[in-house]
Design a protein around this motif. Sequence first.
Motif, PDB file in Angstrom:
ATOM      1  N   VAL A 217     -12.946   4.897  -5.144  1.00 11.13           N
ATOM      2  CA  VAL A 217     -12.958   3.619  -5.610  1.00 11.13           C
ATOM      3  C   VAL A 217     -13.720   3.434  -6.910  1.00 11.13           C
ATOM      4  N   PHE A 218     -14.857   4.388  -6.966  1.00 10.34           N
ATOM      5  CA  PHE A 218     -15.726   4.780  -8.729  1.00 10.34           C
ATOM      6  C   PHE A 218     -14.605   5.299  -9.478  1.00 10.34           C
TER       7      PHE A 218
ATOM      8  N   THR B 119      -5.007   5.503  -1.970  1.00 11.24           N
ATOM      9  CA  THR B 119      -4.452   4.247  -2.511  1.00 11.24           C
ATOM     10  C   THR B 119      -5.603   4.318  -3.880  1.00 11.24           C
ATOM     11  N   ALA B 120      -6.707   4.315  -3.682  1.00 11.35           N
ATOM     12  CA  ALA B 120      -7.532   4.453  -5.599  1.00 11.35           C
ATOM     13  C   ALA B 120      -6.614   5.748  -6.376  1.00 11.35           C
TER      14      ALA B 120
ATOM     15  N   LEU C 139       0.823  -1.176  -0.272  1.00  9.70           N
ATOM     16  CA  LEU C 139       0.120   0.318   0.266  1.00  9.70           C
ATOM     17  C   LEU C 139       0.580   1.618   0.088  1.00  9.70           C
ATOM     18  N   PRO C 140       0.523   2.625  -0.282  1.00  6.04           N
ATOM     19  CA  PRO C 140       1.418   3.346  -0.026  1.00  6.04           C
ATOM     20  C   PRO C 140       1.417   3.837   1.127  1.00  6.04           C
ATOM     21  N   LEU C 141       3.362   4.727   1.429  1.00  8.25           N
ATOM     22  CA  LEU C 141       3.253   5.165   2.457  1.00  8.25           C
ATOM     23  C   LEU C 141       1.927   6.075   3.474  1.00  8.25           C
ATOM     24  N   PRO C 142       1.882   6.014   4.508  1.00  8.91           N
ATOM     25  CA  PRO C 142       0.974   7.392   5.229  1.00  8.91           C
ATOM     26  C   PRO C 142       1.249   8.119   4.445  1.00  8.91           C
TER      27      PRO C 142
ATOM     28  N   ALA D 251      -2.877  -5.190  -3.415  1.00  7.87           N
ATOM     29  CA  ALA D 251      -3.231  -4.661  -1.655  1.00  7.87           C
ATOM     30  C   ALA D 251      -4.183  -3.809  -1.533  1.00  7.87           C
ATOM     31  N   PHE D 252      -4.495  -3.149  -2.234  1.00  2.61           N
ATOM     32  CA  PHE D 252      -5.927  -2.480  -2.042  1.00  2.61           C
ATOM     33  C   PHE D 252      -7.424  -3.559  -1.003  1.00  2.61           C
ATOM     34  N   GLU D 253      -7.305  -4.214  -2.479  1.00  2.06           N
ATOM     35  CA  GLU D 253      -8.511  -4.910  -2.080  1.00  2.06           C
ATOM     36  C   GLU D 253      -8.526  -6.220  -0.539  1.00  2.06           C
TER      37      GLU D 253
END
Length: 211
Positions: A108-109, A34-35, A15-18, A70-72
Amino acid sequence: IGRWLTRFVDEKTGLPLPSYDLWEQHRGVHTYTTACTISGIRAAATLSRATGHYENAEKFEAAYKKMQEAFEAHLFSREHGRFIKTVQLKDGKVESMDTTIDCNLMFVFLMDVLPADDPRIVSTMNAIFQHLAVPGNIGGLARLQNDSYHFDYSSLSHQDFPGNPWIITTLWKARYLIRIAQKKEDLIEVIHILQWAVQRANPAGILPEQV
């Protein structure tokens, strides 16, 4: 930019860092961020392939697909049946999560990470519409649950109002309804939303951030 996005990643989770959320209030690893990152890396892949940089295109394609996995895996909660706002990571594991329902989950969409009719999107959108719709004659969507920004709760409880309605979040709902529309009648609510927004412009045609 694409190369930087692929480097600004937690190696253990993918995932992306904070970073800070859309509203510049909370730091963590967000569904929204993340999206947008997945969409950005995917765009870098598309541009690289279109300009003949095929090796870069393949690297970016692999990177965004890995991040989407990773997102899902980490940002969809089976317990809640929807995407969640934020997770805090430690040593490659989710240490805590913020399950606040937030309109920025629509990204997300909006970023085409998943199609609008994906069951996980549908359940997330239903939660947004259920909990963030401002009741009564005011209308519109608040940006997140218990939003106290420029809102006086001295005479109201959070159970009555999620917060002030925002123009942009309400228009995001219209975009979703357009995306899932199957027939002309499905666009009636979209027209009502557009009219709602126009009615809140000042005489110069300027829309407020929130109502």
